[in-house]
Scaffold this motif. Structure first.
Motif, PDB file in Angstrom:
ATOM      1  N   CYS A   1       0.830  -1.207   0.000  1.00 23.46           N
ATOM      2  CA  CYS A   1       0.000   0.000   0.000  1.00 23.46           C
ATOM      3  C   CYS A   1       0.868   1.262   0.000  1.00 23.46           C
ATOM      4  O   CYS A   1       0.621   2.197  -0.766  1.00 23.46           O
ATOM      5  N   GLN A   2       1.886   1.251   0.874  1.00 25.83           N
ATOM      6  CA  GLN A   2       2.692   2.456   1.072  1.00 25.83           C
ATOM      7  C   GLN A   2       3.517   2.822  -0.150  1.00 25.83           C
ATOM      8  O   GLN A   2       3.573   3.990  -0.555  1.00 25.83           O
ATOM      9  N   PHE A   3       4.163   1.839  -0.763  1.00 26.32           N
ATOM     10  CA  PHE A   3       5.069   2.138  -1.868  1.00 26.32           C
ATOM     11  C   PHE A   3       4.558   1.635  -3.218  1.00 26.32           C
ATOM     12  O   PHE A   3       5.282   1.707  -4.210  1.00 26.32           O
ATOM     13  N   GLY A   4       3.328   1.144  -3.214  1.00 22.44           N
ATOM     14  CA  GLY A   4       2.696   0.743  -4.465  1.00 22.44           C
ATOM     15  C   GLY A   4       1.486   1.606  -4.763  1.00 22.44           C
ATOM     16  O   GLY A   4       1.448   2.343  -5.758  1.00 22.44           O
ATOM     17  N   ILE A   5       0.498   1.553  -3.871  1.00 23.68           N
ATOM     18  CA  ILE A   5      -0.756   2.280  -4.075  1.00 23.68           C
ATOM     19  C   ILE A   5      -0.568   3.789  -3.998  1.00 23.68           C
ATOM     20  O   ILE A   5      -1.057   4.536  -4.876  1.00 23.68           O
ATOM     21  N   MET A   6       0.129   4.289  -2.985  1.00 23.89           N
ATOM     22  CA  MET A   6       0.211   5.736  -2.771  1.00 23.89           C
ATOM     23  C   MET A   6       0.970   6.473  -3.878  1.00 23.89           C
ATOM     24  O   MET A   6       0.472   7.481  -4.409  1.00 23.89           O
ATOM     25  N   PRO A   7       2.166   6.036  -4.289  1.00 24.81           N
ATOM     26  CA  PRO A   7       2.830   6.736  -5.402  1.00 24.81           C
ATOM     27  C   PRO A   7       2.031   6.668  -6.696  1.00 24.81           C
ATOM     28  O   PRO A   7       1.945   7.654  -7.435  1.00 24.81           O
ATOM     29  N   LEU A   8       1.428   5.505  -6.962  1.00 26.69           N
ATOM     30  CA  LEU A   8       0.628   5.359  -8.177  1.00 26.69           C
ATOM     31  C   LEU A   8      -0.600   6.266  -8.128  1.00 26.69           C
ATOM     32  O   LEU A   8      -0.954   6.909  -9.135  1.00 26.69           O
ATOM     33  N   SER A   9      -1.255   6.349  -6.975  1.00 27.96           N
ATOM     34  CA  SER A   9      -2.414   7.237  -6.832  1.00 27.96           C
ATOM     35  C   SER A   9      -2.019   8.689  -7.057  1.00 27.96           C
ATOM     36  O   SER A   9      -2.744   9.452  -7.711  1.00 27.96           O
TER      37      SER A   9
END
Length: 317
Positions: free
Chosen positions: A42-50
């Motif tokens: 979530c932290q380094f996958g979802i958030m940067p992509l979002s």
């Protein structure tokens, strides 16, 4: 001086949060780090992509987009640990996720910034304050370890310390948000779409954090914890990076976003806490299984109906 004061205050608060942690639970997360793994995704996958998708979708200025992406690449902040206490989250997982995301940020931040900012700026132009991250990590881990030891030796006083510390921490979060808004009130003259990005971004973090934890078959307690850890970013680190990396005439277009994000992440956190407390008071039904033994630590869990969910062949728990 203000930065040092804030660091010391948060270190004291994290000491009180450490008073909620137990060595056996910490070891359980080390042996089966599924919750931490979901948090990492979530932290380094979802958030940067979002951050990247929102920047493109709203067609914001390049400098503004860089600020949004930097925020998305930052690790979780200490505020999530305080809020997790108030929603009966898994405190061992919460502090573990914050510690791991701060540690992993030393390598993942440069990678994520390179991937998501190269269309707007040379990634080498962004200065990552490794010393600041290191200090934040020490200020988190050392007080938490001391607090955990206190909880092990003197559990009753530890509960009181945790309750008082969480209250002080909550007040500190609100005061910082208000002070930030007052000190930089001249920077609020921004486009409506930046307000939308600042509103949607933390909301995406909370939502996708909860959904991914649910899909990974984590308990309700862990779902709430991952939700908070994903949505509540380290806004102070984002601000520091902007100050170190860009000129004053550039920062004027960028500096407002961390403030907007900070205000909305706190606002949503208050709503989550309020909703959860209302749920506990008015909706939660007594369950005859509420005195079952929690498999994580072999202790009585008085709120098992809130912290476990039925599953078939749960390989994560």
């Amino acid at each position: 001086m203000i930065g040092i004061t804030i660091t010391v205050l948060f270190a004291l608060v994290m000491f009180s949060m450490g008073c909620t942690m137990k060595l056996i639970k910490i070891w359980a997360h080390v042996k089966r780090p599924w919750g931490i793994a979901v948090g990492f995704l979530c932290q380094f996958g979802i958030m940067p992509l979002s951050a990247f998708v929102l920047s493109l979708a709203f067609d914001i200025l390049p400098l503004q987009a860089i600020a949004v992406v930097i925020m998305g690449c930052c690790p979780g902040g200490n505020a999530s640990n305080i809020v997790a206490y108030w929603i009966d989250g898994d405190m061992d997982l919460s502090v573990g996720m914050t510690s791991c995301s701060t540690l992993f940020a030393l390598g993942m931040m440069p990678l994520c910034l390179f991937l998501y900012t190269k269309m707007w700026v040379d990634a080498n132009a962004i200065v990552i304050p490794y010393s600041t991250i290191g200090i934040a990590l020490v200020a988190l881990i050392v007080p938490v370890c001391v607090g955990s030891f206190v909880n092990h030796k003197w559990p009753k006083p530890a509960r009181i310390i945790a309750m008082v510390g969480s209250g002080i921490g909550g007040i500190l979060i609100l005061v910082m948000a208000v002070i930030g808004g007052v000190l930089y009130k001249g920077a609020w003259d921004i486009e409506p779409k930046m307000w939308l990005v600042g509103t949607l971004f933390p909301l995406f973090g909370y939502f996708f954090g909860f959904v991914l934890a649910y899909i990974a078959n984590q308990s309700w307690s862990r779902c709430r914890t991952v939700c908070l850890e994903t949505g509540m970013q380290n806004t102070q680190l984002c601000t520091t990076i902007l100050q170190l990396s860009f000129k004053p005439e550039q920062i004027v277009y960028m500096y407002t976003f961390p403030l907007v994000y900070s205000i909305f992440q706190v606002a949503f956190a208050v709503i989550i806490v309020g909703g959860y407390l209302l749920y506990k008071r008015y909706i939660k039904k007594k369950d005859p299984t509420e005195n079952k033994v929690d498999s994580m630590d072999g202790e009585i869990n008085p709120a098992l109906e809130l912290d476990s969910k039925p599953s078939n062949g749960d390989v994560f728990e």
